[in-house]
Design an enzyme around this catalytic site. Structure first.
Site, short mmCIF file in Angstrom:
data_model
loop_
_atom_site.label_atom_id
_atom_site.label_comp_id
_atom_site.label_asym_id
_atom_site.label_seq_id
_atom_site.Cartn_x
_atom_site.Cartn_y
_atom_site.Cartn_z
N LYS A 21 0.88 -1.18 0.00
CA LYS A 21 0.00 0.00 0.00
C LYS A 21 0.91 1.22 0.00
O LYS A 21 1.64 1.46 0.96
CB LYS A 21 -0.91 0.00 1.23
CG LYS A 21 -1.86 1.18 1.24
CD LYS A 21 -2.85 1.08 2.39
CE LYS A 21 -3.96 2.10 2.24
NZ LYS A 21 -3.52 3.48 2.25
N ARG A 35 -3.79 8.90 -5.06
CA ARG A 35 -4.42 8.05 -6.06
C ARG A 35 -4.50 8.78 -7.39
O ARG A 35 -4.72 10.00 -7.41
CB ARG A 35 -5.84 7.71 -5.57
CG ARG A 35 -6.57 6.65 -6.40
CD ARG A 35 -6.10 5.28 -6.02
NE ARG A 35 -6.83 4.21 -6.70
CZ ARG A 35 -7.88 3.59 -6.18
NH1 ARG A 35 -8.35 3.94 -4.99
NH2 ARG A 35 -8.47 2.60 -6.82
N ARG A 87 -8.14 11.65 -6.99
CA ARG A 87 -9.20 10.90 -6.34
C ARG A 87 -10.53 11.65 -6.35
O ARG A 87 -11.60 11.07 -6.34
CB ARG A 87 -8.76 10.60 -4.91
CG ARG A 87 -9.79 9.83 -4.17
CD ARG A 87 -9.23 9.29 -2.90
NE ARG A 87 -10.35 8.98 -2.05
CZ ARG A 87 -10.32 8.15 -1.05
NH1 ARG A 87 -9.21 7.54 -0.76
NH2 ARG A 87 -11.38 7.92 -0.33
N PHE A 95 -1.32 -0.12 -10.62
CA PHE A 95 -1.78 -1.43 -10.12
C PHE A 95 -3.03 -1.96 -10.82
O PHE A 95 -3.47 -3.05 -10.53
CB PHE A 95 -1.95 -1.43 -8.60
CG PHE A 95 -2.72 -0.25 -8.03
CD1 PHE A 95 -4.08 -0.15 -8.22
CD2 PHE A 95 -2.05 0.72 -7.30
CE1 PHE A 95 -4.78 0.91 -7.68
CE2 PHE A 95 -2.75 1.80 -6.75
CZ PHE A 95 -4.12 1.89 -6.95
N ARG A 154 -16.81 0.68 -2.01
CA ARG A 154 -15.86 0.21 -1.01
C ARG A 154 -16.33 -1.18 -0.61
O ARG A 154 -17.26 -1.33 0.16
CB ARG A 154 -15.86 1.14 0.20
CG ARG A 154 -14.73 0.86 1.18
CD ARG A 154 -14.82 1.73 2.40
NE ARG A 154 -14.63 3.15 2.12
CZ ARG A 154 -13.43 3.72 1.88
NH1 ARG A 154 -12.34 3.00 1.90
NH2 ARG A 154 -13.35 5.00 1.64
#
Ligand code: AMP
Length: 560
Positions: free
Chosen positions: A247, A252, A267, A336, A424
């Site tokens: 992480k 982001r 983000r 990622f 989420r």
């Protein structure tokens, strides 16, 4: 062409907010939207979703609390000393507007949806707060108190109108006789509820394609306290493998590339290409059209290591990035995920497939593929398994290794999971520091002492209660740099709701990350909890108040 009035939109939004019954809300929406012609349908749906422009549109009105307040105080003639307490009591600037704006009777020229949109566009393109305030004033001058309420809500971006975008999606699905998931999918691809409405009305939803340079919402992760909890979670879901990756402690980023054009979004879905020119340049030279998901970090190329967030902060604060600054703070984007490749949308492909495609691409610094290996769940130990004194749990060891590399912790992702924008879920889990930090909202500030007596340096902060209300959990003396405190002091001065002299109640918009030693029960705070020895770790400009931690999180840590 029949005229559609802004007043009808305002009455509809109000009626929807008035009832708690979902079916009634949907019926009100359908009876308002159905008769509108195509161009008004587009505008009305965007307004109902709480914004004047499409979600993917880069324009912002930039009318904050203080500009809107100045205009409301002037037009209503309210005593400024009474204004602050009224805002605190009603808790919503839109409601304040209805309460204090005078009723001027029938206007000569009623506001239409189209003329309202023109007014919002003019405010968005005006430069400087003075100009924006003047345009807003002239606009509200033409409005009834109820219209004023929704103008204020739309310009300040306050979405609390008892009406969420999801409700508009559901109303559109019912009107078109399709499944709500179909409407949601197209809205996500297009980033525009207005155009989605049009496609739904004309049976064209299946034609929608993902568009580049319209940022998608980011998929989010659920926190777990300890690495070993992950194993229990994976076994519960019959997973055989998990992707485990570091992480990273940066910001982001979503990277879009098509032809020669390359753009980077934050983000909050704002374009931030200008902040990272070297990343944009590397992206532009790739021989594919694509969308990446990743984290931009400060980076040492010699060691191949990511640096701490504080190193990156220097870059984030600047509007223009000079060559010197780029050399001083080199960055990399740790990629990622791959969401789109050469005409193909990959959101509905499993993560394992997206990872394979990502692995096949040739990237070079500052684009770096985030190392990520599928680890078999078998062989990982759940909490409490294994004898004392044995090898440490593999996950604990991986967590420690990630920390040693200077990263924040681990991310664990399910290979079969699809990319769910804005969700989420449990398909992505995050394990942060052993010692938890909380993201909290600043609700009040105080003047400091000594060297900091001319700065608003002491912050009271809150977490989100079950109904989204803010509940204070502590107060901290700033751990920020002097430059940050000075900048924040100016911001807080401009966003003061009520000035008590030593302390000020401020607009709850700033999110900070705080570390602490422990959480105690407290009768002094309405939340019932207080953080012990809280320290401000950093500002979180990438987060909005609704992204802050909740009272449930606080309770879980206190009890855990
Ligand atoms: P938090 O900001 O604590 O809610 O943690 C979630 C954030 O971690 C994401 O929004 C990303 O910005 C960041 N992150 C860092 N590394 C990764 C990774 N390997 N995969 C996904 N997100 C990551």
């Amino acid at each position: 062409m029949p005229l559609s009035f802004f007043a009808d939109f305002a009455r509809t939004a109000d009626a929807v907010g008035m009832t708690t019954k979902r079916l009634e809300k949907l019926a009100v929406l359908a009876s308002y939207l159905s008769p509108l012609d195509d161009s008004d349908l587009i505008i009305a749906c965007r307004f109902l979703a709480g914004r004047p422009f499409p979600a993917s549109d880069e324009r912002t009105l930039n009318v904050g609390f203080s500009v809107a307040s100045t205009v409301l105080i002037e037009l209503s003639g309210i005593d400024p000393a009474e204004y602050g307490p009224l805002v605190v009591r009603l808790g919503d600037l839109g409601d304040v507007a209805t309460d204090i704006l005078p009723n001027r009777g029938e206007p000569d020229e009623p506001i239409t949806l189209r003329s309202a949109l023109n007014a919002f566009e003019a405010i968005a393109s005006a430069r400087g707060t003075g100009q924006k305030a003047l345009l807003l004033r002239n606009f509200i001058l033409r409005a009834s108190p109820l219209e004023g309420k929704y103008i204020v809500k739309l310009v300040t971006g306050d979405m609390r109108m008892g009406l969420k975008e999801s409700l508009v999606e559901e109303a559109l699905a019912r009107m078109a006789g399709v499944r709500v998931e179909e409407v949601q999918w197209v809205n996500m691809l297009l980033g525009d509820i207005g155009e989605t409405a049009l496609m739904a009305r004309h049976g064209r939803l299946p034609e929608a394609r993902m568009r580049l340079f319209h940022p998608l919402k980011f998929m989010l992760a659920t926190p777990v306290e300890k690495p070993s909890e992950i194993v229990t979670e994976a076994r519960n879901r019959d997973e055989t493998r998990l992707y485990i990756e570091d992480k990273y402690d940066g910001v982001r980023a979503q990277l879009h590339k098509e032809g020669d054009r390359a753009d980077i979004y934050s983000r909050t879905l704002d374009p931030v290409t200008h902040r990272f020119p070297e990343v944009a340049q590397a992206l532009a030279s790739l021989p594919h059209d694509l969308i990446f998901d990743g984290e931009i970090v400060a980076y040492s190329q010699t060691d191949g290591r990511c640096l701490q967030f504080t190193a990156l902060q220097k870059r984030l604060g600047r509007k223009t990035v000079s060559d010197d600054l780029m050399a001083e703070v080199p960055v990399a984007c740790m990629v990622f995920d791959l969401l789109y490749l050469d005409g193909v949308t990959l959101l509905e492909r499993p993560l394992s497939h997206r990872k394979e495609l990502l692995a096949s691409l040739d990237l070079s610094y500052p684009l770096v593929k985030a190392p990520s290996e599928p680890v078999p769940v078998e062989g990982l130990k759940a909490e409490g398994e294994g004898d004392e004194g044995e090898e440490p749990h593999l996950l604990d060891a991986m967590f420690d290794a990630a920390r040693e590399r200077g990263n924040e912790g681990l991310m664990v992702k399910t290979p079969g999971s699809l990319y769910s924008p804005g969700k989420r879920g449990k398909a992505w889990l995050k394990v942060k520091r052993a010692l938890a930090t909380l993201d909290v909202v600043v609700t009040a500030v105080e003047w400091g002492h000594g060297k900091r007596r001319s700065m608003l340096s002491d912050y009271t902060f809150a977490v989100l209660g079950p109904g989204g209300q803010l509940l204070n959990v502590g107060k901290a003396y700033s751990g920020l740099t002097d430059a940050e405190i000075i900048e924040m002091t100016e911001w807080f001065k401009a966003h003061t709701i009520r000035d008590f002299g030593r302390a000020r109640l401020v607009e709850p918009a700033v999110v900070i990350e705080v570390a602490f030693d422990k959480i105690q029960s407290s009768a002094r705070h309405k939340s019932g909890y207080a953080l012990r020895f809280p320290r401000i770790v950093r500002l979180r400009p990438d987060k909005r108040p609704q992204d802050a931690n909740t009272l449930d999180d606080v309770r879980a840590i206190a009890e855990g």
